[in-house]
Design a protein around this motif. Structure first.
Motif, short mmCIF file in Angstrom:
data_model
loop_
_atom_site.label_atom_id
_atom_site.label_comp_id
_atom_site.label_asym_id
_atom_site.label_seq_id
_atom_site.Cartn_x
_atom_site.Cartn_y
_atom_site.Cartn_z
N CYS A 26 0.85 -1.19 0.00
CA CYS A 26 0.00 0.00 0.00
C CYS A 26 0.89 1.24 0.00
N ALA A 27 0.46 2.28 -0.71
CA ALA A 27 1.27 3.49 -0.87
C ALA A 27 2.59 3.16 -1.56
N THR A 28 2.49 2.29 -2.55
CA THR A 28 3.69 1.84 -3.28
C THR A 28 3.65 2.22 -4.75
N GLY A 29 2.63 3.01 -5.15
CA GLY A 29 2.59 3.57 -6.49
C GLY A 29 2.45 2.56 -7.61
N ASP A 30 2.93 2.96 -8.80
CA ASP A 30 2.79 2.12 -9.99
C ASP A 30 3.56 0.81 -9.85
N ILE A 31 4.69 0.85 -9.15
CA ILE A 31 5.47 -0.38 -8.97
C ILE A 31 4.66 -1.37 -8.14
N GLY A 32 4.00 -0.88 -7.09
CA GLY A 32 3.18 -1.76 -6.26
C GLY A 32 2.03 -2.38 -7.04
N LEU A 33 1.40 -1.58 -7.92
CA LEU A 33 0.31 -2.11 -8.74
C LEU A 33 0.83 -3.18 -9.70
N MET A 34 1.97 -2.91 -10.30
CA MET A 34 2.56 -3.90 -11.21
C MET A 34 2.89 -5.19 -10.45
N ASN A 35 3.38 -5.04 -9.24
CA ASN A 35 3.71 -6.22 -8.44
C ASN A 35 2.47 -7.03 -8.08
N ALA A 36 1.35 -6.34 -7.84
CA ALA A 36 0.10 -7.05 -7.56
C ALA A 36 -0.31 -7.89 -8.76
N TYR A 37 -0.20 -7.32 -9.96
CA TYR A 37 -0.52 -8.08 -11.17
C TYR A 37 0.46 -9.26 -11.35
N ARG A 38 1.72 -9.04 -11.03
CA ARG A 38 2.71 -10.11 -11.17
C ARG A 38 2.43 -11.25 -10.21
N MET A 39 2.03 -10.91 -8.97
CA MET A 39 1.66 -11.95 -8.02
C MET A 39 0.56 -12.85 -8.60
N ALA A 40 -0.45 -12.20 -9.16
CA ALA A 40 -1.56 -12.95 -9.73
C ALA A 40 -1.08 -13.82 -10.89
N GLU A 41 -0.15 -13.29 -11.69
CA GLU A 41 0.40 -14.07 -12.81
C GLU A 41 1.14 -15.30 -12.31
N PHE A 42 1.88 -15.15 -11.21
CA PHE A 42 2.59 -16.30 -10.64
C PHE A 42 1.61 -17.43 -10.30
N ALA A 43 0.52 -17.04 -9.64
CA ALA A 43 -0.47 -18.05 -9.23
C ALA A 43 -1.17 -18.66 -10.43
N ALA A 44 -1.51 -17.82 -11.42
CA ALA A 44 -2.17 -18.33 -12.62
C ALA A 44 -1.29 -19.35 -13.34
N SER A 45 0.00 -19.07 -13.40
CA SER A 45 0.93 -19.99 -14.05
C SER A 45 1.00 -21.32 -13.30
N LEU A 46 1.05 -21.24 -11.97
CA LEU A 46 1.09 -22.46 -11.17
C LEU A 46 -0.14 -23.33 -11.38
N LEU A 47 -1.30 -22.67 -11.46
CA LEU A 47 -2.57 -23.38 -11.53
C LEU A 47 -3.03 -23.64 -12.96
N ASP A 48 -2.33 -23.06 -13.92
CA ASP A 48 -2.67 -23.19 -15.33
C ASP A 48 -4.08 -22.67 -15.61
N ILE A 49 -4.33 -21.46 -15.13
CA ILE A 49 -5.61 -20.79 -15.38
C ILE A 49 -5.33 -19.39 -15.93
N GLU A 50 -6.38 -18.70 -16.38
CA GLU A 50 -6.23 -17.36 -16.93
C GLU A 50 -5.83 -16.38 -15.82
N ASN A 51 -4.97 -15.41 -16.17
CA ASN A 51 -4.54 -14.41 -15.19
C ASN A 51 -5.72 -13.69 -14.54
N GLU A 52 -6.74 -13.39 -15.36
CA GLU A 52 -7.88 -12.62 -14.88
C GLU A 52 -8.72 -13.39 -13.85
N MET A 53 -8.47 -14.68 -13.72
CA MET A 53 -9.22 -15.50 -12.77
C MET A 53 -8.57 -15.55 -11.38
N VAL A 54 -7.49 -14.77 -11.20
CA VAL A 54 -6.77 -14.77 -9.92
C VAL A 54 -6.92 -13.41 -9.23
#
Length: 341
Positions: free
Chosen positions: A23-51
């Protein structure tokens, strides 16, 4: 990220980190949130938008995103993983909060489980708490959205530790329909069964968060009845749980009911000096707004327990509400003078 993705009403997974609020981490923090979701999507073999993703912890620090990526790769999916998940999301919590129920909907066995974390700054509406609920029931989305909101109002929005708030909160319910029941909606004959199960799970989790408040040694339950309306009942009950003088009295086992009256007067609820009754446990300490003739030692014995129930009857109308809180101890100060070290 979650607000954007929940618009569709569909999701398959959530990834959560503790120790860092992102929180209060700006654009880098938002990008990191999306990257976290991508990590999980890759592990589970599902669409990024589903995480979905959640974070909890210290504000203003960037996530160690590469470390998170390595950690996600090492996750082993398991039917027993819920217990580990409940422990992994803890911050200042001293113990995990989790519960699961099994019940019948029609001729099908249905399961509902939930985990939460939260031990401070849970006020006035959720705030600094995370909750994840899962069920294998088939449920109409519009119906469960309304039921969940209503249940949150009566449970998570009725707990407090210190009357403070912070930035990150989440409550998500996942339903996959694998139980094979006819989808539950307002017309379903067993809708009340699922509603009751949801309330039981969320009430239990709410109470456990209040019980495990930072530095807490006692759970406080405050029931206000006889209020003008529900709004006043909520005001009165919540005011008592966040009244620092009463929380200190609770910590010391002192049945100083004057502190409760002070909280009532400050709450803004409709209050008549010659009407209200107050009980500490089963001990009536005030009657019609004045001191009752009560056994002080019996009241002290009630206050010595690890759960203390306060009942207030405003004797105005019929509205009622229940709130939960905890005592205020030196442990709370210790926790919050060392938080970022």
């Amino acid at each position: 990220v979650c607000q954007e993705r929940l618009k569709s009403g569909a999701s398959q997974a959530v990834i959560v980190n503790s120790g860092n609020a992102n929180c209060a981490t700006g654009d880098i923090g938002l990008m990191n949130a999306y990257r976290m979701a991508e990590f999980a999507a890759s592990l589970l073999d599902i669409e990024n938008e589903m995480v979905l993703c959640s974070s909890t912890g210290i504000i203003g620090r960037q996530l160690p995103i590469e470390k998170i990526g390595v950690g996600v790769k090492n996750i082993q999916m398991s039917r027993d993983g819920g217990n580990a998940f409940a422990e992994a999301i803890m911050t200042t919590d001293t113990r995990p909060k989790r519960i699961a129920l099994e019940f019948e909907i029609g001729d099908r066995t249905v399961r509902l489980g939930g985990v939460t974390k939260g031990a401070g700054m849970i006020c006035p509406n959720m705030a600094t708490m995370l909750c994840y609920l899962t069920t294998d029931a088939a449920i109409d989305h519009e119906w469960i959205q309304e039921e969940l909101h209503t249940a949150v109002d009566d449970t998570f929005n009725m707990i407090a530790v210190d009357g403070d708030m912070s930035t990150n909160d989440t409550c998500v319910l996942f339903a996959n329909g694998l139980a094979g029941n006819a989808p539950i909606n307002a017309e379903h004959p067993d809708a009340h069964i699922f509603r009751e199960a949801l309330r039981r799970v969320m009430t239990y989790l709410a109470r456990e968060m209040a019980r495990d408040g930072e530095g807490a040694t006692k759970l406080m339950t405050v029931h206000v009845r006889g209020a003008r309306d529900k709004t006043d009942a909520v005001k009165a009950s919540r005011a008592i749980t966040t009244y620092a003088l009463w929380q200190c009295a609770l910590a010391g086992g002192d049945p100083n009911w004057g502190r409760i009256v002070g909280a009532l007067g400050a709450s803004g609820c409709e209050l008549y000096q010659d009407r209200y009754d107050i009980y500490i446990g089963d001990v009536q300490v005030t009657k019609s707004g004045t001191a009752a003739d009560f056994d002080y030692e019996k009241a002290r014995a009630v206050m010595a327990g690890n759960e203390v129930r306060i009942t207030v009857d405003l004797n105005i109308a019929t509205a009622h509400a229940t709130a939960w809180g905890c005592d205020l101890t030196h442990g709370y100060i210790d926790e919050n003078t060392l938080y970022t070290r």
